[in-house]
Motif scaffolding. Structure first.
Motif, PDB file in Angstrom:
ATOM      1  N   ILE A   9       4.872  10.148  -2.836  1.00 52.17           N
ATOM      2  CA  ILE A   9       4.851   8.695  -3.041  1.00 52.17           C
ATOM      3  C   ILE A   9       5.066   8.401  -4.518  1.00 52.17           C
ATOM      4  N   GLY A  10       6.007   7.515  -4.802  1.00 49.46           N
ATOM      5  CA  GLY A  10       6.182   6.992  -6.150  1.00 49.46           C
ATOM      6  C   GLY A  10       5.207   5.835  -6.289  1.00 49.46           C
ATOM      7  N   VAL A  11       4.130   6.068  -7.042  1.00 53.20           N
ATOM      8  CA  VAL A  11       3.069   5.059  -7.153  1.00 53.20           C
ATOM      9  C   VAL A  11       3.416   4.113  -8.299  1.00 53.20           C
ATOM     10  N   THR A  12       3.539   2.832  -7.992  1.00 52.63           N
ATOM     11  CA  THR A  12       3.983   1.868  -9.008  1.00 52.63           C
ATOM     12  C   THR A  12       2.945   0.787  -9.281  1.00 52.63           C
ATOM     13  N   ASP A  13       1.912   0.718  -8.447  1.00 54.63           N
ATOM     14  CA  ASP A  13       0.940  -0.376  -8.555  1.00 54.63           C
ATOM     15  C   ASP A  13      -0.439   0.213  -8.256  1.00 54.63           C
ATOM     16  N   VAL A  14      -1.203   0.425  -9.328  1.00 52.87           N
ATOM     17  CA  VAL A  14      -2.461   1.168  -9.195  1.00 52.87           C
ATOM     18  C   VAL A  14      -3.653   0.214  -9.255  1.00 52.87           C
ATOM     19  N   ASN A  15      -4.526   0.284  -8.252  1.00 51.64           N
ATOM     20  CA  ASN A  15      -5.824  -0.395  -8.317  1.00 51.64           C
ATOM     21  C   ASN A  15      -6.819   0.443  -7.517  1.00 51.64           C
ATOM     22  N   ASP A  16      -8.066  -0.014  -7.434  1.00 52.94           N
ATOM     23  CA  ASP A  16      -9.119   0.812  -6.811  1.00 52.94           C
ATOM     24  C   ASP A  16      -8.776   1.197  -5.375  1.00 52.94           C
ATOM     25  N   SER A  17      -8.222   0.255  -4.626  1.00 50.06           N
ATOM     26  CA  SER A  17      -7.986   0.593  -3.214  1.00 50.06           C
ATOM     27  C   SER A  17      -6.805   1.557  -3.070  1.00 50.06           C
ATOM     28  N   ILE A  18      -5.846   1.464  -3.975  1.00 50.80           N
ATOM     29  CA  ILE A  18      -4.721   2.421  -3.948  1.00 50.80           C
ATOM     30  C   ILE A  18      -5.231   3.826  -4.303  1.00 50.80           C
ATOM     31  N   ILE A  19      -6.109   3.894  -5.293  1.00 55.03           N
ATOM     32  CA  ILE A  19      -6.687   5.200  -5.666  1.00 55.03           C
ATOM     33  C   ILE A  19      -7.417   5.801  -4.464  1.00 55.03           C
ATOM     34  N   LYS A  20      -8.147   4.969  -3.754  1.00 54.42           N
ATOM     35  CA  LYS A  20      -8.870   5.448  -2.577  1.00 54.42           C
ATOM     36  C   LYS A  20      -7.891   5.907  -1.487  1.00 54.42           C
ATOM     37  N   THR A  53       0.829  -1.205   0.000  1.00 54.49           N
ATOM     38  CA  THR A  53       0.000   0.000   0.000  1.00 54.49           C
ATOM     39  C   THR A  53       0.867   1.260   0.000  1.00 54.49           C
ATOM     40  N   LEU A  54       0.188   2.396  -0.142  1.00 55.70           N
ATOM     41  CA  LEU A  54       0.886   3.678  -0.078  1.00 55.70           C
ATOM     42  C   LEU A  54       1.352   3.945   1.355  1.00 55.70           C
ATOM     43  N   SER A  55       0.509   3.568   2.326  1.00 58.29           N
ATOM     44  CA  SER A  55       0.944   3.825   3.708  1.00 58.29           C
ATOM     45  C   SER A  55       2.119   2.933   4.092  1.00 58.29           C
ATOM     46  N   ASP A  56       2.225   1.745   3.482  1.00 57.99           N
ATOM     47  CA  ASP A  56       3.446   0.932   3.686  1.00 57.99           C
ATOM     48  C   ASP A  56       4.684   1.723   3.240  1.00 57.99           C
ATOM     49  N   VAL A  93       4.179   2.778 -15.018  1.00 61.26           N
ATOM     50  CA  VAL A  93       2.733   2.516 -15.055  1.00 61.26           C
ATOM     51  C   VAL A  93       2.234   2.806 -16.471  1.00 61.26           C
ATOM     52  N   ASP A  94       1.079   2.225 -16.799  1.00 61.29           N
ATOM     53  CA  ASP A  94       0.533   2.501 -18.141  1.00 61.29           C
ATOM     54  C   ASP A  94      -0.358   3.751 -18.097  1.00 61.29           C
ATOM     55  N   ASP A  95      -0.822   4.166 -19.274  1.00 64.21           N
ATOM     56  CA  ASP A  95      -1.574   5.429 -19.360  1.00 64.21           C
ATOM     57  C   ASP A  95      -2.888   5.369 -18.582  1.00 64.21           C
ATOM     58  N   GLY A  96      -3.505   4.185 -18.546  1.00 61.69           N
ATOM     59  CA  GLY A  96      -4.777   4.050 -17.815  1.00 61.69           C
ATOM     60  C   GLY A  96      -4.580   4.302 -16.329  1.00 61.69           C
ATOM     61  N   ALA A  97      -3.543   3.706 -15.779  1.00 61.84           N
ATOM     62  CA  ALA A  97      -3.241   3.904 -14.356  1.00 61.84           C
ATOM     63  C   ALA A  97      -2.899   5.366 -14.091  1.00 61.84           C
ATOM     64  N   PHE A  98      -2.098   5.934 -14.967  1.00 63.02           N
ATOM     65  CA  PHE A  98      -1.687   7.329 -14.838  1.00 63.02           C
ATOM     66  C   PHE A  98      -2.920   8.236 -14.829  1.00 63.02           C
ATOM     67  N   PHE A  99      -3.836   7.967 -15.760  1.00 58.93           N
ATOM     68  CA  PHE A  99      -5.039   8.793 -15.872  1.00 58.93           C
ATOM     69  C   PHE A  99      -5.902   8.694 -14.605  1.00 58.93           C
ATOM     70  N   GLN A 100      -6.031   7.479 -14.079  1.00 56.74           N
ATOM     71  CA  GLN A 100      -6.833   7.312 -12.850  1.00 56.74           C
ATOM     72  C   GLN A 100      -6.250   8.097 -11.684  1.00 56.74           C
ATOM     73  N   VAL A 101      -4.928   8.081 -11.575  1.00 54.01           N
ATOM     74  CA  VAL A 101      -4.270   8.841 -10.498  1.00 54.01           C
ATOM     75  C   VAL A 101      -4.483  10.340 -10.709  1.00 54.01           C
ATOM     76  N   LEU A 102      -4.392  10.776 -11.967  1.00 57.43           N
ATOM     77  CA  LEU A 102      -4.620  12.202 -12.268  1.00 57.43           C
ATOM     78  C   LEU A 102      -6.026  12.642 -11.866  1.00 57.43           C
ATOM     79  N   GLU A 103      -7.015  11.827 -12.231  1.00 57.31           N
ATOM     80  CA  GLU A 103      -8.410  12.192 -11.904  1.00 57.31           C
ATOM     81  C   GLU A 103      -8.625  12.274 -10.404  1.00 57.31           C
ATOM     82  N   LYS A 104      -8.089  11.291  -9.698  1.00 59.44           N
ATOM     83  CA  LYS A 104      -8.259  11.292  -8.245  1.00 59.44           C
ATOM     84  C   LYS A 104      -7.560  12.507  -7.635  1.00 59.44           C
TER      85      LYS A 104
END
Ligand code: DUC
Ligand code: ZN
Ligand code: ZN
Length: 459
Positions: free
Chosen positions: A124-135, A100-103, A160-171
């Motif tokens: 945080i250098g985000v390297t693994d994006v999923n719904d719970s990480i976005i939250k 997780t990010l808090s880890d 990360v791929d563009d989809g993950a990048f975009f999700q992080v941007l939106e959040k």
């Protein structure tokens, strides 16, 4: 009753003004700027510039990377920083895949606590994006970690791929966080790397051929387009080439909230360095790589006119002996990065201000004020004002220093600036009201640096 400390007779420089006045300090804070203060202790700064403590928002201390670990930890790295006039850093806590990010924050806090001698925040250098990480990004913002970096390079590890990048941007847009991006096209770097090695091209020079400017130009343009699609602000780290800057300029002309930094190595060194004999080119193996010299004029010009807002270091040191030499027979195995946390402020003063490329106020803006603003630490950090933390650099504009790794405090066996003579150097550095560096000696206590709970970015 006097104040704890008074700095007298210096020339105070902020991002907007230069003037003579005294600074009164109490309980680690600046409490007054004026004349006639009485201090329990006094520093006479006659003939000196008095700068806000430097803010370096791009460091990698104690970071496992490419089969090695960056050689400065939070003690040696922050001691080196303070010698060079930097009094706060924001380091990259890297999320490991599956965690997780808090880890990541817990791991990096453990690295820093009891060691750092200056205040520190974390991205945080985000390297693994999923719904719970976005939250979880929201939780992180609540804890004072308000920026997230994504890598469009380092395929198979950090990318990360563009989809993950975009999700992080939106959040990030929704929660007022800032997204930072390492803009190089990792897919193409991978193709070029394999091709060059298959052709037997193993010397450090080929690092630059695999990381061509067009790959940074493309990734910067793509990152800006994705940020626009997400209506999110974007901060491009370590901009090295004119092509990437063109997209930044265009975006800013359109009114998009796009910001960018560069680093001293891209302003002062060029691609020819990779030709240094006896594997010497490995010293400069970093990503993005050093570029053709003509890019330097564009970078300096962009700093002057505001298209680039920050100078940071990307300090990521590896020993030549025992670390960089893992890539003796294959440049792709050389851990990427170079040291610079100690030399940023004096280099930019000497090579930027003294040469007339930027004004002294612009120097403070780029090295102190803008990084503090964009990363949510202003006005506590990055300026000299009543109420700010008493992070102050007393800087002798006449002091000449010939840089050598032997005299610097970074824990690494080289500096990219070996033998270079510069003029202007910090002589006293005060952190939270305490003198830490006095004429070339560290006089502070270790482990006094504190975690900075950062706010939301502002401009
Ligand atoms: N570039 C480097 O050279 N080192 C650390 C990470 C990065 O992006
Ligand atoms: Zn990077
Ligand atoms: Zn970096």
């Amino acid at each position: 009753m006097g104040m704890d400390l008074v700095i007298k007779n210096g020339k105070i420089v902020t991002a907007v003004d230069t003037y003579e006045a005294d600074i009164g300090i109490e309980k680690g804070k600046i409490v007054g700027i004026g004349r006639g203060f009485e201090g329990n202790e006094t520093i006479d700064a006659k003939g000196m510039f008095v700068f806000p403590g430097g803010v370096d928002v791009h460091t990698h201390l104690d970071m496992p990377f490419m089969g090695a670990s960056s050689s400065d930890d939070f003690e040696t790295g922050t001691i080196a920083a303070v010698f060079g006039g930097t009094t706060s850093i924001v380091d990259f806590a890297i999320q490991t895949r599956g965690n997780t990010l808090s880890d990541a924050i817990a791991t990096w806090k453990k690295k820093a606590e009891g060691k750092a001698v200056i205040d520190y925040g974390f991205h945080i250098g985000v390297t693994d994006v999923n719904d719970s990480i976005i939250k979880e990004m929201e939780t992180m913002v609540g804890e004072g970690v308000t920026s997230f970096k994504l890598f469009l390079a380092y395929k198979g590890t950090l990318m990360v791929d563009d989809g993950a990048f975009f999700q992080v941007l939106e959040k990030a847009r929704n929660i007022g966080a800032l997204v930072m991006v390492h803009a190089e096209n990792g897919y193409l770097i991978d193709v070029f790397t394999k091709r060059l090695l298959a052709e037997g091209k193993i010397a450090p020079w080929y690092h630059a051929e695999a990381h061509l400017p067009i790959l940074e130009t493309e990734a910067a343009a793509r990152a800006i387009a994705l940020a626009e699609a997400a209506s999110a602000p974007l901060y491009i780290v370590h901009t090295s080439c004119g092509g990437a800057l063109e997209s930044v300029k265009r975006a800013r002309e359109k009114g998009l909230p796009v910001y960018a930094e560069t680093c001293p190595q891209y302003l002062l060194l060029d691609v020819e360095r990779y030709k240094e004999p006896n594997f010497g080119g490995a010293k400069y193996v970093m990503s993005p790589p050093l570029r053709a010299k003509w890019n330097q004029d564009i970078l300096w010009n962009s700093l002057g006119i505001g298209d680039l807002q920050v100078i940071s270091t990307d300090h990521c040191p590896f020993f030549m002996k025992g670390q960089k030499d893992m890539g003796k027979d294959n440049w792709a195995k050389i851990p990427n990065g170079c040291p610079g946390i100690e030399t940023r402020m004096p280099l930019i003063y000497s090579e930027g201000v003294r040469t007339g490329k930027i004004s002294i106020n612009k120097f403070v803006e780029l090295c102190c004020t803008n990084p503090a603003k964009l990363l949510g630490m202003y006005p506590r950090k990055g300026t000299i004002a009543p109420g700010s933390d008493a992070d102050v650099v007393i800087f002798d504009p006449e002091k000449e220093v010939t840089l050598s790794w032997k005299n610097l405090h970074q824990r690494v066996d080289y500096t990219p600036y070996e033998g270079m003579t510069i003029k202007g150097y910090p002589v006293k550095v005060i952190v939270n009201g305490e003198l830490k560096v006095d004429n070339g000696s560290f006089v502070g206590k270790k482990g006094t640096g504190k975690f900075i709970r950062r706010g939301k970015f502002r401009v």
